[in-house]
Enzyme design. Structure first.
Site, PDB file in Angstrom:
ATOM      1  CD  GLU A  75      -2.849  -1.036  -0.012  1.00 49.34           C
ATOM      2  OE1 GLU A  75      -3.162  -0.316  -0.259  1.00 49.34           O
ATOM      3  OE2 GLU A  75      -2.604  -2.296  -0.608  1.00 49.34           O
TER       4      GLU A  75
ATOM      5  CD1 TRP B 295      -1.379  -0.617  -4.345  1.00 50.52           C
ATOM      6  CD2 TRP B 295      -2.240   0.411  -5.915  1.00 50.52           C
ATOM      7  NE1 TRP B 295      -1.618  -1.638  -4.525  1.00 50.52           N
ATOM      8  CE2 TRP B 295      -1.973  -0.311  -6.262  1.00 50.52           C
ATOM      9  CE3 TRP B 295      -2.300   1.871  -6.583  1.00 50.52           C
ATOM     10  CZ2 TRP B 295      -3.009  -1.407  -6.768  1.00 50.52           C
ATOM     11  CZ3 TRP B 295      -2.661   1.296  -7.438  1.00 50.52           C
ATOM     12  CH2 TRP B 295      -3.222   0.325  -8.099  1.00 50.52           C
TER      13      TRP B 295
ATOM     14  CD1 TRP C 156     -18.547  12.145 -17.909  1.00 51.27           C
ATOM     15  CD2 TRP C 156     -19.465  10.373 -16.124  1.00 51.27           C
ATOM     16  NE1 TRP C 156     -17.587  11.444 -17.283  1.00 51.27           N
ATOM     17  CE2 TRP C 156     -17.936  10.483 -16.806  1.00 51.27           C
ATOM     18  CE3 TRP C 156     -19.375   9.057 -14.566  1.00 51.27           C
ATOM     19  CZ2 TRP C 156     -16.738   9.137 -16.294  1.00 51.27           C
ATOM     20  CZ3 TRP C 156     -18.782   8.668 -15.185  1.00 51.27           C
ATOM     21  CH2 TRP C 156     -17.324   9.263 -15.369  1.00 51.27           C
TER      22      TRP C 156
ATOM     23  CG  ASN D 274      -8.944   1.811   0.808  1.00 53.58           C
ATOM     24  OD1 ASN D 274      -8.909   2.484  -0.257  1.00 53.58           O
ATOM     25  ND2 ASN D 274      -8.325   0.138   0.403  1.00 53.58           N
TER      26      ASN D 274
ATOM     27  CD1 TRP E 191     -13.907  10.759 -13.749  1.00 55.52           C
ATOM     28  CD2 TRP E 191     -12.337  12.064 -12.702  1.00 55.52           C
ATOM     29  NE1 TRP E 191     -13.147  11.384 -14.491  1.00 55.52           N
ATOM     30  CE2 TRP E 191     -12.388  12.177 -13.675  1.00 55.52           C
ATOM     31  CE3 TRP E 191     -12.043  12.322 -11.528  1.00 55.52           C
ATOM     32  CZ2 TRP E 191     -11.372  13.068 -14.562  1.00 55.52           C
ATOM     33  CZ3 TRP E 191     -11.030  12.881 -11.124  1.00 55.52           C
ATOM     34  CH2 TRP E 191     -11.297  13.666 -13.553  1.00 55.52           C
TER      35      TRP E 191
ATOM     36  CD1 TRP F 121     -12.179  10.165  -5.478  1.00 53.00           C
ATOM     37  CD2 TRP F 121     -14.053   9.578  -6.480  1.00 53.00           C
ATOM     38  NE1 TRP F 121     -13.117  10.420  -4.920  1.00 53.00           N
ATOM     39  CE2 TRP F 121     -14.061   9.636  -4.947  1.00 53.00           C
ATOM     40  CE3 TRP F 121     -14.881   9.313  -7.360  1.00 53.00           C
ATOM     41  CZ2 TRP F 121     -14.905  10.034  -4.455  1.00 53.00           C
ATOM     42  CZ3 TRP F 121     -16.259   8.757  -6.902  1.00 53.00           C
ATOM     43  CH2 TRP F 121     -16.050   9.079  -5.603  1.00 53.00           C
TER      44      TRP F 121
HETATM   45  C1  LIG Z   1     -11.808   7.271  -4.614  1.00 52.59           C
HETATM   46  C2  LIG Z   1     -10.871   6.842  -3.398  1.00 52.59           C
HETATM   47  C3  LIG Z   1      -9.453   7.958  -2.765  1.00 52.59           C
HETATM   48  C4  LIG Z   1      -8.537   8.398  -2.324  1.00 52.59           C
HETATM   49  N1  LIG Z   1      -8.303   9.585  -1.317  1.00 52.59           N
HETATM   50  C5  LIG Z   1      -6.940   9.175  -0.716  1.00 52.59           C
HETATM   51  C6  LIG Z   1      -6.985  10.715  -0.043  1.00 52.59           C
HETATM   52  O1  LIG Z   1      -7.879  11.412  -0.971  1.00 52.59           O
HETATM   53  N2  LIG Z   1      -5.349  10.166   0.378  1.00 52.59           N
HETATM   54  C7  LIG Z   1      -4.557   9.356   0.928  1.00 52.59           C
HETATM   55  O2  LIG Z   1      -3.842   9.421   1.866  1.00 52.59           O
HETATM   56  N3  LIG Z   1      -5.218   8.020   0.233  1.00 52.59           N
HETATM   57  C8  LIG Z   1      -6.724   7.840  -0.658  1.00 52.59           C
HETATM   58  N4  LIG Z   1      -6.896   6.823  -0.584  1.00 52.59           N
HETATM   59  C9  LIG Z   1      -6.359   6.096  -0.776  1.00 52.59           C
HETATM   60  C10 LIG Z   1      -6.628   4.647   0.662  1.00 52.59           C
HETATM   61  O3  LIG Z   1      -8.192   4.827   1.097  1.00 52.59           O
HETATM   62  C11 LIG Z   1      -6.199   5.533   1.667  1.00 52.59           C
HETATM   63  O4  LIG Z   1      -4.728   5.863   1.893  1.00 52.59           O
HETATM   64  C12 LIG Z   1      -6.573   4.613   3.057  1.00 52.59           C
HETATM   65  O5  LIG Z   1      -7.640   4.286   3.580  1.00 52.59           O
HETATM   66  C13 LIG Z   1      -5.702   5.220   4.532  1.00 52.59           C
HETATM   67  O6  LIG Z   1      -6.527   4.293   5.492  1.00 52.59           O
HETATM   68  P1  LIG Z   1      -5.101   3.969   6.305  1.00 52.59           P
HETATM   69  O7  LIG Z   1      -3.826   5.681   6.692  1.00 52.59           O
HETATM   70  O8  LIG Z   1      -5.476   3.458   7.553  1.00 52.59           O
HETATM   71  O9  LIG Z   1      -4.382   2.949   5.671  1.00 52.59           O
HETATM   72  P2  LIG Z   1      -3.441   1.755   5.468  1.00 52.59           P
HETATM   73  O10 LIG Z   1      -4.373   1.164   4.888  1.00 52.59           O
HETATM   74  O11 LIG Z   1      -3.411   1.641   7.004  1.00 52.59           O
HETATM   75  O12 LIG Z   1      -2.122   2.106   4.549  1.00 52.59           O
HETATM   76  C14 LIG Z   1      -1.115   2.487   4.561  1.00 52.59           C
HETATM   77  C15 LIG Z   1      -0.693   3.888   3.949  1.00 52.59           C
HETATM   78  O13 LIG Z   1      -0.515   4.090   2.751  1.00 52.59           O
HETATM   79  C16 LIG Z   1      -1.430   4.138   2.080  1.00 52.59           C
HETATM   80  N5  LIG Z   1      -1.962   3.921   0.978  1.00 52.59           N
HETATM   81  C17 LIG Z   1      -3.013   3.012   1.171  1.00 52.59           C
HETATM   82  N6  LIG Z   1      -3.711   2.402   0.393  1.00 52.59           N
HETATM   83  C18 LIG Z   1      -3.393   3.265  -0.726  1.00 52.59           C
HETATM   84  C19 LIG Z   1      -3.821   3.470  -2.019  1.00 52.59           C
HETATM   85  N7  LIG Z   1      -5.405   2.639  -2.554  1.00 52.59           N
HETATM   86  N8  LIG Z   1      -3.491   4.342  -2.597  1.00 52.59           N
HETATM   87  C20 LIG Z   1      -2.641   5.172  -2.008  1.00 52.59           C
HETATM   88  N9  LIG Z   1      -2.002   5.095  -1.152  1.00 52.59           N
HETATM   89  C21 LIG Z   1      -2.301   3.883  -0.468  1.00 52.59           C
HETATM   90  C22 LIG Z   1      -1.766   5.862   2.502  1.00 52.59           C
HETATM   91  O14 LIG Z   1      -0.421   6.863   3.238  1.00 52.59           O
HETATM   92  C23 LIG Z   1      -2.125   4.876   4.146  1.00 52.59           C
HETATM   93  O15 LIG Z   1      -1.727   5.911   5.182  1.00 52.59           O
HETATM   94  C24 LIG Z   1      -8.632   6.963  -1.946  1.00 52.59           C
HETATM   95  C25 LIG Z   1      -9.116   5.600  -2.433  1.00 52.59           C
HETATM   96  C26 LIG Z   1     -10.104   5.340  -2.747  1.00 52.59           C
HETATM   97  C27 LIG Z   1     -10.463   4.714  -3.642  1.00 52.59           C
END
Ligand SMILES: Cc1cc2nc3c(=O)[nH]c(=O)nc-3n(C[C@H](O)[C@H](O)[C@H](O)COP(=O)(O)OP(=O)(O)OC[C@H]3O[C@@H](n4cnc5c(N)ncnc54)[C@H](O)[C@@H]3O)c2cc1C
Length: 464
Positions: free
Chosen positions: A273, A276, A305, A340, A358, A381
């Site tokens: 992640e 990612w 859309w 997420n 979106w 998105w």
């Molecule tokens: C539609 C949509 C919008 C999102 N908008 C954002 C946003 O504005 N800011 C944001 O930080 N994340 C965003 N995410 C990614 C993800 O949902 C969040 O990073 C995550 O839920 C944060 O929770 P956590 O810190 O407990 O993550 P954990 O699961 O603990 O992951 C650790 C770190 O990895 C990174 N990470 C995890 N999943 C993703 C992912 N899919 N994409 C990119 N980085 C990731 C984040 O920095 C996160 O803090 C988005 C995902 C979707 C589907």
């Protein structure tokens, strides 16, 4: 040598590349520019995010005080005000140059180019450092030197570069400098969502430690369950730089014996992640249209859309009649964050079942998320809308009710956020009967899930 250190989204003293470099070279004066107008209008940040950032600036100021580094605060309503303000501060404090950690969004890069030019005109040095990601966004390239647009090969190459994670260590905190005759400014903080999201690098480190100690080993099995505290909740802290991705990486690889191996377990899934996050910054840097409201897949610009203000408003308010969607949307409003799995579910619901652009969802998320981040938000998105890099194929549309049954089987999460359904049991809670809906005041579904799914698939097919 005296450097003006410009803090942006690197709000920490530990493992801060530009700060460490500047303090090695000589004296440092810190500065943070408050750009409310730009943040609100161009970045679409809401009050929760703005206040979270400012509270982190206040926490940073306290940390800097211990290092005898004063932090000046200046109001710069627009990015174009930055160059003059910074030049003025550099002159007031007799600084020889400017240092910062690089930001990769297009507006930020243009702003920095103007600042760099202004400093160069006066013969002052500028040093920009890569810090926001583990590998600089432009470093990882395909065999032909191109930017990646698919995650898996990007990750493979990324891992090759870092040689299985063995060499990533986080830096420490710089040594204290002698006291300067400059007073720090007060930071204009509020108290929005402060209970949910306390500010500061110590809080970020505490969350990282707690996650590593208690949750990381089960991350691969728990991370999709919104009712379980199974993820790190570090995203707001990573987004404003209260913690660095190197600190996260180093902590997680330490607990997996220093290796990121090929087996799918908690630590390797979590590290993936973090990659990612790197990937979406790589995409943002490599494809400028991502910063400019354009879809990554240009042909999807022609998609028909739907324009429905009332459906969009119902989605925003968490009143779509799909309990898991409404629970997610209400979580976003209440705590400025969403799990997420739910982000994916609500985003697919908006862009597929409601067939609403979106960009509307991206904007609403930015206005409410404390972790709002252009690269990850846009990436998420466009993934959900099937318009982006490595996106979900347009014909694979989540059924939100099945997702709910799978990831919130007992309805614990729904009950937490959808008050009307508090006394409804699973499995009915996933799709309450008309009788239950009218008894509890919970709305009917806005659209039929099956036919709206087909409408979305047909719209994508029509592009071919
Ligand atoms: C539609 C949509 C919008 C999102 N908008 C954002 C946003 O504005 N800011 C944001 O930080 N994340 C965003 N995410 C990614 C993800 O949902 C969040 O990073 C995550 O839920 C944060 O929770 P956590 O810190 O407990 O993550 P954990 O699961 O603990 O992951 C650790 C770190 O990895 C990174 N990470 C995890 N999943 C993703 C992912 N899919 N994409 C990119 N980085 C990731 C984040 O920095 C996160 O803090 C988005 C995902 C979707 C589907």
């Amino acid at each position: 040598m005296r450097t003006l250190m410009w803090f942006r989204n690197d709000l920490r003293t530990v493992d801060n590349t530009a700060l460490a470099d500047a303090m090695r070279a000589g004296e440092v004066v810190g500065v943070f520019l408050v750009a409310r107008k730009q943040w609100r209008e161009a970045h679409e940040w809401g009050e929760g995010k703005i206040d979270f950032v400012l509270r982190n600036v206040a926490a940073l100021s306290q940390k800097l005080a211990k290092l005898n580094v004063p932090l000046r605060i200046a109001e710069a309503p627009r990015f174009r005000d930055a160059a003059d303000l910074l030049m003025g501060l550099a002159a007031d404090h007799r600084c020889d140059g400017l240092a910062y950690n690089i930001e990769y969004e297009i507006n930020e890069r243009r702003r920095d180019a103007a600042v760099d030019a202004a400093f160069a005109d006066r013969g002052l040095s500028v040093r920009g450092h890569h810090d926001q990601t583990i590998l600089p966004p432009e470093a990882v390239r395909t065999g032909e030197g191109r930017f990646y647009s698919v995650f898996t090969p990007y990750k493979k190459t990324w891992l090759k570069y870092v040689r299985d994670g063995e060499h990533i260590e986080a830096g420490g905190e710089p040594r204290r400098q002698a006291k300067l005759d400059i007073v720090s400014d007060d930071v204009p903080v509020g108290n929005t969502l402060a209970d949910c999201w306390p500010a500061g690098q110590d809080e970020a480190q505490r969350r990282l430690d707690a996650f590593i100690d208690n949750h990381i080993d089960d991350y691969h099995t728990q991370r999709d369950l919104p009712a379980v505290d199974g993820t790190s909740s570090l995203s707001p802290y990573l987004a404003c730089g209260a913690i660095s991705p190197r600190q996260c990486w180093a902590a997680a690889t330490r607990c997996s014996s220093g290796k990121i191996d090929r087996r799918r377990n908690g630590p390797t899934t979590w590290l993936s992640e973090v990659i990612w996050r790197e990937f979406y910054r790589h995409v943002l840097f490599g494809y400028e249209r991502v910063s400019m409201n354009e879809p990554f897949k240009l042909e999807t610009k022609r998609l028909a859309w739907r324009d429905s203000e009332s459906d969009l408003e119902a989605w925003k308010q968490g009143r779509t009649g799909v309990p898991i969607v409404d629970a997610g949307m209400r979580q976003l409003r209440e705590i400025g964050w969403m799990h997420n799995r739910l982000r994916m579910i609500v985003a697919m619901y908006l862009t597929k079942n409601l067939l609403i652009h979106w960009r509307e969802g991206e904007r609403h998320f930015m206005q409410h998320l404390v972790d709002g981040d252009l690269a990850s938000n846009n990436g998420g998105w466009q993934w959900s809308a099937s318009t982006g890099t490595d996106a979900a194929p347009y014909f694979r549309v989540f059924n939100p009710v099945s997702q709910s049954e799978k990831f919130d089987a007992d309805g614990v999460f729904i009950r937490q956020y959808v008050d009307e359904l508090r006394d409804v049991d699973a499995p009915e809670i996933h799709d309450p009967s008309p009788l239950t809906r009218s008894r509890t005041g919970y709305p009917e579904m806005l659209v039929d899930l099956k036919s709206s799914r087909q409408r979305a698939i047909d719209s994508f097919k029509a592009l071919k």
